[in-house]
Write a protein that holds these residues in place. Sequence first.
Motif, PDB file in Angstrom:
ATOM      1  N   LEU A 139      12.472   6.505  16.247  1.00  0.00           N
ATOM      2  CA  LEU A 139      11.482   6.310  15.215  1.00  0.00           C
ATOM      3  C   LEU A 139      10.204   6.097  16.059  1.00  0.00           C
ATOM      4  CD1 LEU A 139      13.496   4.475  12.287  1.00  0.00           C
ATOM      5  CD2 LEU A 139      12.560   6.812  12.175  1.00  0.00           C
ATOM      6  N   ALA A 140      10.238   5.500  16.800  1.00  0.00           N
ATOM      7  CA  ALA A 140       8.839   4.760  17.474  1.00  0.00           C
ATOM      8  C   ALA A 140       8.444   6.407  18.333  1.00  0.00           C
ATOM      9  CB  ALA A 140       9.293   3.671  18.580  1.00  0.00           C
ATOM     10  N   ARG A 141       9.152   6.681  18.998  1.00  0.00           N
ATOM     11  CA  ARG A 141       8.802   8.167  19.606  1.00  0.00           C
ATOM     12  C   ARG A 141       8.343   9.318  18.575  1.00  0.00           C
ATOM     13  NH1 ARG A 141      13.687   7.224  22.745  1.00  0.00           N
ATOM     14  NH2 ARG A 141      14.484   9.014  21.493  1.00  0.00           N
ATOM     15  N   ALA A 142       8.687   9.340  17.545  1.00  0.00           N
ATOM     16  CA  ALA A 142       8.312  10.192  16.546  1.00  0.00           C
ATOM     17  C   ALA A 142       7.326   9.810  16.213  1.00  0.00           C
ATOM     18  CB  ALA A 142       9.479  10.455  15.419  1.00  0.00           C
ATOM     19  N   CYS A 143       7.025   8.443  15.709  1.00  0.00           N
ATOM     20  CA  CYS A 143       5.664   8.021  15.144  1.00  0.00           C
ATOM     21  C   CYS A 143       4.577   8.130  16.236  1.00  0.00           C
ATOM     22  CB  CYS A 143       5.794   6.537  14.485  1.00  0.00           C
ATOM     23  SG  CYS A 143       6.740   6.148  13.246  1.00  0.00           S
ATOM     24  N   ALA A 144       4.703   7.982  17.450  1.00  0.00           N
ATOM     25  CA  ALA A 144       3.873   7.767  18.410  1.00  0.00           C
ATOM     26  C   ALA A 144       3.282   9.345  18.669  1.00  0.00           C
ATOM     27  CB  ALA A 144       4.450   7.370  19.861  1.00  0.00           C
ATOM     28  N   ALA A 145       4.303  10.251  18.605  1.00  0.00           N
ATOM     29  CA  ALA A 145       4.030  11.686  18.865  1.00  0.00           C
ATOM     30  C   ALA A 145       3.178  12.294  17.691  1.00  0.00           C
ATOM     31  CB  ALA A 145       5.367  12.377  18.877  1.00  0.00           C
ATOM     32  N   CYS A 146       3.230  11.785  16.441  1.00  0.00           N
ATOM     33  CA  CYS A 146       2.578  12.028  15.525  1.00  0.00           C
ATOM     34  C   CYS A 146       0.780  11.915  15.810  1.00  0.00           C
ATOM     35  CB  CYS A 146       2.749  11.339  14.023  1.00  0.00           C
ATOM     36  SG  CYS A 146       4.296  11.957  13.493  1.00  0.00           S
ATOM     37  N   ALA A 147       0.637  10.849  16.457  1.00  0.00           N
ATOM     38  CA  ALA A 147      -0.882  10.363  16.828  1.00  0.00           C
ATOM     39  C   ALA A 147      -1.047  11.249  18.162  1.00  0.00           C
ATOM     40  CB  ALA A 147      -0.743   8.943  17.301  1.00  0.00           C
ATOM     41  N   THR A 148      -0.290  11.207  19.233  1.00  0.00           N
ATOM     42  CA  THR A 148      -0.681  11.685  20.558  1.00  0.00           C
ATOM     43  C   THR A 148      -0.602  13.229  20.483  1.00  0.00           C
ATOM     44  OG1 THR A 148       1.634  11.410  21.233  1.00  0.00           O
ATOM     45  CG2 THR A 148       0.093   9.363  21.547  1.00  0.00           C
ATOM     46  N   GLU A 149       0.456  13.817  19.951  1.00  0.00           N
ATOM     47  CA  GLU A 149       0.592  15.397  19.856  1.00  0.00           C
ATOM     48  C   GLU A 149      -0.002  16.022  18.632  1.00  0.00           C
ATOM     49  OE1 GLU A 149       4.537  16.216  20.719  1.00  0.00           O
ATOM     50  OE2 GLU A 149       4.931  14.451  22.106  1.00  0.00           O
ATOM     51  N   ASP A 150       0.193  15.453  17.574  1.00  0.00           N
ATOM     52  CA  ASP A 150      -0.230  16.130  16.099  1.00  0.00           C
ATOM     53  C   ASP A 150      -1.455  15.882  15.579  1.00  0.00           C
ATOM     54  OD1 ASP A 150       2.389  16.969  16.537  1.00  0.00           O
ATOM     55  OD2 ASP A 150       3.174  15.638  14.990  1.00  0.00           O
ATOM     56  N   GLY A 151      -2.140  14.841  16.027  1.00  0.00           N
ATOM     57  CA  GLY A 151      -3.597  14.518  15.558  1.00  0.00           C
ATOM     58  C   GLY A 151      -3.617  13.497  14.507  1.00  0.00           C
ATOM     59  N   ALA A 152      -2.734  12.974  14.225  1.00  0.00           N
ATOM     60  CA  ALA A 152      -2.609  11.878  12.923  1.00  0.00           C
ATOM     61  C   ALA A 152      -3.326  10.856  13.344  1.00  0.00           C
ATOM     62  CB  ALA A 152      -1.022  11.524  12.603  1.00  0.00           C
ATOM     63  N   GLU A 153      -4.328  10.253  12.126  1.00  0.00           N
ATOM     64  CA  GLU A 153      -4.957   9.153  12.480  1.00  0.00           C
ATOM     65  C   GLU A 153      -4.301   8.025  11.635  1.00  0.00           C
ATOM     66  OE1 GLU A 153      -9.519  10.471  11.902  1.00  0.00           O
ATOM     67  OE2 GLU A 153      -8.185  11.087  10.110  1.00  0.00           O
ATOM     68  N   THR A 154      -3.239   8.233  11.024  1.00  0.00           N
ATOM     69  CA  THR A 154      -2.152   7.276  10.614  1.00  0.00           C
ATOM     70  C   THR A 154      -0.914   7.869  10.244  1.00  0.00           C
ATOM     71  OG1 THR A 154      -2.084   5.608   8.909  1.00  0.00           O
ATOM     72  CG2 THR A 154      -2.823   7.561   8.119  1.00  0.00           C
ATOM     73  N   VAL A 155       0.039   7.088  10.312  1.00  0.00           N
ATOM     74  CA  VAL A 155       1.396   7.762  10.042  1.00  0.00           C
ATOM     75  C   VAL A 155       2.104   6.949   8.901  1.00  0.00           C
ATOM     76  CG1 VAL A 155       3.627   7.925  11.188  1.00  0.00           C
ATOM     77  CG2 VAL A 155       1.700   8.144  12.680  1.00  0.00           C
ATOM     78  N   ILE A 156       2.653   7.592   8.051  1.00  0.00           N
ATOM     79  CA  ILE A 156       3.662   7.005   7.050  1.00  0.00           C
ATOM     80  C   ILE A 156       4.852   7.127   7.408  1.00  0.00           C
ATOM     81  CG2 ILE A 156       4.542   7.254   4.599  1.00  0.00           C
ATOM     82  CD1 ILE A 156       1.911   8.905   4.037  1.00  0.00           C
ATOM     83  N   LEU A 157       5.687   5.943   7.267  1.00  0.00           N
ATOM     84  CA  LEU A 157       6.994   5.759   7.462  1.00  0.00           C
ATOM     85  C   LEU A 157       7.676   5.744   6.212  1.00  0.00           C
ATOM     86  CD1 LEU A 157       9.118   5.335  10.107  1.00  0.00           C
ATOM     87  CD2 LEU A 157       9.161   2.711   9.392  1.00  0.00           C
ATOM     88  N   GLY A 158       8.367   6.890   6.054  1.00  0.00           N
ATOM     89  CA  GLY A 158       9.044   6.774   4.584  1.00  0.00           C
ATOM     90  C   GLY A 158      10.422   6.489   4.857  1.00  0.00           C
ATOM     91  N   GLY A 159      11.171   6.145   3.396  1.00  0.00           N
ATOM     92  CA  GLY A 159      12.759   6.130   3.150  1.00  0.00           C
ATOM     93  C   GLY A 159      13.116   4.778   3.031  1.00  0.00           C
ATOM     94  N   ALA A 160      13.813   4.693   1.782  1.00  0.00           N
ATOM     95  CA  ALA A 160      14.376   3.362   1.302  1.00  0.00           C
ATOM     96  C   ALA A 160      15.166   2.758   2.442  1.00  0.00           C
ATOM     97  CB  ALA A 160      15.174   3.532   0.100  1.00  0.00           C
ATOM     98  N   GLY A 161      16.009   3.542   3.235  1.00  0.00           N
ATOM     99  CA  GLY A 161      16.968   3.070   4.347  1.00  0.00           C
ATOM    100  C   GLY A 161      15.980   2.712   5.667  1.00  0.00           C
ATOM    101  N   LEU A 162      14.765   2.967   5.661  1.00  0.00           N
ATOM    102  CA  LEU A 162      13.808   2.405   6.724  1.00  0.00           C
ATOM    103  C   LEU A 162      13.248   1.263   6.255  1.00  0.00           C
ATOM    104  CD1 LEU A 162      14.538   5.412   7.191  1.00  0.00           C
ATOM    105  CD2 LEU A 162      12.511   5.498   8.473  1.00  0.00           C
ATOM    106  N   ALA A 163      13.400   0.493   5.206  1.00  0.00           N
ATOM    107  CA  ALA A 163      12.634  -0.534   4.746  1.00  0.00           C
ATOM    108  C   ALA A 163      12.629  -1.624   5.703  1.00  0.00           C
ATOM    109  CB  ALA A 163      13.135  -1.174   3.363  1.00  0.00           C
TER     110      ALA A 163
END
Length: 240
Positions: A158-182
């Motif tokens: 999850l950490a790698r996916a969230c970081a890649a959103c910022a460093t590779e996809d240009g996201a200024e913020t990341v939403i972590l979604g899913g009841a199982g990820l609470a």
Amino acid sequence: MRILLLNPNASPSITDLVAREAAKLARPGTELVPVTGAFGGRYIASRATFAVAGHAALDAWARHADGIDGVLLACFGDPGLAAIKELSPVPVVGLVEASLAATVGRRFSIVTGGALWEAMLRESVTLAGAADALASIRTVAPTGADIARDPEGSLDLLARACAACATEDGAETVILGGAGLAGLAPRLRPRVPVPLIDGLEAGMAAIQDALVRPRPSAAGAPGIDSVGLSPALAARLAAR
């Protein structure tokens, strides 16, 4: 204030997880009423389980809405949200809805578990009018149910996916979604170079804010006869 914490995943363990994490976010004077969907998939991870979950969410609301001041639909896809809002005399908030509201003005990405969620979430974002601000949706191979069973084993992924959103996809913020990820967002934030929005945190903030604001009366829906529904849901539909 009493908030119906409605989990349409037919999994009491997910309800327990969400209720435990939501309790940490509850403001003084807030009582949570956790409810699990009575039927459907143990975890929503496909269009078929999502469709059934919309019915399960509406049915659970019908059975437990009396004496409730607000409803938090504790499933990141928001199944049944519009239908519950149509009938509910009190505020209703969904996790996707609240998360998108928290990203206004910023380019965002979404990270969740389960490959089939990507297309479904793209449609949700488009319907919400936020498609122009979407940088990416990244799904990790485990479903949310798998992550809930083994959160430690999923943190790096999850950490790698969230970081890649910022460093590779240009996201200024990341939403972590899913009841199982609470509950995982606080542990992931130090490893993500942009703000990380947790769906449950956003939902709890939104519903609690809604409870202290004046709310116009709902237009409601016409009363209608039905066949084969639970007595509680049939009565709610007929009473309009």
